[in-house]
Motif scaffolding. Structure first.
Motif, PDB file in Angstrom:
ATOM      1  N   VAL A   8       6.238  33.180  35.003  1.00 37.82           N
ATOM      2  CA  VAL A   8       7.620  33.408  34.612  1.00 37.82           C
ATOM      3  C   VAL A   8       7.930  34.874  34.880  1.00 37.82           C
ATOM      4  CG1 VAL A   8       9.259  33.415  32.696  1.00 37.82           C
ATOM      5  CG2 VAL A   8       7.504  31.634  32.829  1.00 37.82           C
ATOM      6  N   ILE A  21      12.015  33.174  25.711  1.00 39.66           N
ATOM      7  CA  ILE A  21      11.382  32.611  26.906  1.00 39.66           C
ATOM      8  C   ILE A  21       9.961  33.145  27.040  1.00 39.66           C
ATOM      9  CG2 ILE A  21      11.438  32.601  29.437  1.00 39.66           C
ATOM     10  CD1 ILE A  21      14.551  32.580  29.134  1.00 39.66           C
ATOM     11  N   TRP A  22       9.781  34.452  26.851  1.00 41.75           N
ATOM     12  CA  TRP A  22       8.457  35.075  26.929  1.00 41.75           C
ATOM     13  C   TRP A  22       7.500  34.424  25.938  1.00 41.75           C
ATOM     14  CZ3 TRP A  22       6.316  38.319  23.031  1.00 41.75           C
ATOM     15  CH2 TRP A  22       5.108  38.899  23.386  1.00 41.75           C
ATOM     16  N   ALA A  25       6.641  30.779  26.930  1.00 41.98           N
ATOM     17  CA  ALA A  25       5.734  30.744  28.085  1.00 41.98           C
ATOM     18  C   ALA A  25       4.306  31.095  27.664  1.00 41.98           C
ATOM     19  CB  ALA A  25       6.224  31.703  29.163  1.00 41.98           C
ATOM     20  N   TRP A  30       1.211  30.184  30.050  1.00 46.69           N
ATOM     21  CA  TRP A  30       1.718  30.633  31.334  1.00 46.69           C
ATOM     22  C   TRP A  30       1.594  32.136  31.467  1.00 46.69           C
ATOM     23  CZ3 TRP A  30       6.978  27.779  32.372  1.00 46.69           C
ATOM     24  CH2 TRP A  30       6.762  26.401  32.341  1.00 46.69           C
ATOM     25  N   VAL A  32       3.299  35.702  32.345  1.00 51.69           N
ATOM     26  CA  VAL A  32       4.640  36.260  32.217  1.00 51.69           C
ATOM     27  C   VAL A  32       4.621  37.698  32.705  1.00 51.69           C
ATOM     28  CG1 VAL A  32       6.526  36.812  30.634  1.00 51.69           C
ATOM     29  CG2 VAL A  32       5.082  34.821  30.196  1.00 51.69           C
TER      30      VAL A  32
END
Length: 58
Positions: A8, A21-22, A25, A30, A32
């Motif tokens: 991301v 969002i951070w 993720a 995920w 980042v």
């Protein structure tokens, strides 16, 4: 060929939405990265990334 984590890329501006969002993720495991400016850095520009959207329903 190895499997890489989704990446991301976040805009340099920190907002409530970008923090959400951070966190989401990271919770999913995920990678980042927040861009330091409004242009993609050279190291990311030369990496190969799959930018196609993924649909979890498939």
């Amino acid at each position: 060929m190895g499997t890489s984590l989704p990446l991301v890329l976040l805009a340099p501006r920190v907002t409530d939405d970008s923090v959400r969002i951070w966190k989401a993720a990271i919770d999913e495991g995920w990678s980042v990265q927040r861009l330091p400016g409004w242009r993609v850095t050279e190291d990311l520009r030369h990496e190969k990334h799959d930018l196609s959207p993924k649909d979890d329903r498939e």
